[in-house]
Design an enzyme around this catalytic site. Sequence first.
Site, PDB file in Angstrom:
ATOM      1  N   ASP A 154       4.685  -3.754  17.721  1.00  0.00           N
ATOM      2  CA  ASP A 154       4.875  -4.194  16.341  1.00  0.00           C
ATOM      3  C   ASP A 154       3.746  -5.145  15.974  1.00  0.00           C
ATOM      4  OD1 ASP A 154       7.288  -2.804  15.890  1.00  0.00           O
ATOM      5  OD2 ASP A 154       8.451  -4.398  16.838  1.00  0.00           O
ATOM      6  N   ASP A 210       7.996   2.231  11.721  1.00  0.00           N
ATOM      7  CA  ASP A 210       9.207   1.628  11.152  1.00  0.00           C
ATOM      8  C   ASP A 210       9.203   1.737   9.631  1.00  0.00           C
ATOM      9  OD1 ASP A 210       9.946   0.824  13.740  1.00  0.00           O
ATOM     10  OD2 ASP A 210       9.026  -1.149  13.505  1.00  0.00           O
TER      11      ASP A 210
END
Length: 171
Positions: free
Chosen positions: A126, A145
């Site tokens: 991330d 995401d």
Amino acid sequence: MPNPAAGRFGRLAWLWLSLLVLVIDQATKLYFNNALTMYQQIVVIPDYFSWTLAYNTGAAFSFLADGAGWQRWLFALIAVVVSAVLVVWLKRLGRNETWLAVALALVLGGAIGNLYDRIVLGHVVDFILVHWQNRHYFPAFNVADSAITVGAVMLALDMFKSKKSEDPVHD
């Protein structure tokens, strides 16, 4: 039952969008994984947006991240099953179901992007950090995401649209 209006391959041509999401997702993860150290922040828009590097061994919002490693395979299995369902669903769509095809392709591309990370790296990379005045932080996320979220919102909107069009007209 296959949709006769779908043709032989349905809306599988939209898999190019899934591939595009996958390529952009993996390229950005590779870049930030090499450019940043863990939890380093580069402020892009003060008080609102930063680049960072974080590894997530869990699911959304680090759900089950403290597991002993079994969650990696559980989430991988879920992603494989969901991806297979999405491909079949995409194949069965009719020619007039473009909105739904885009939604499914986005979710599929994101799911495969995070699946790759989970299987190959053991965690999801991330790097996008949204926050408010350096006090209120949304969990770090990535392109995959984002694609999953946009696709899921599109699916929800499509369901509401479909439900509304099926409601009988009251006089």
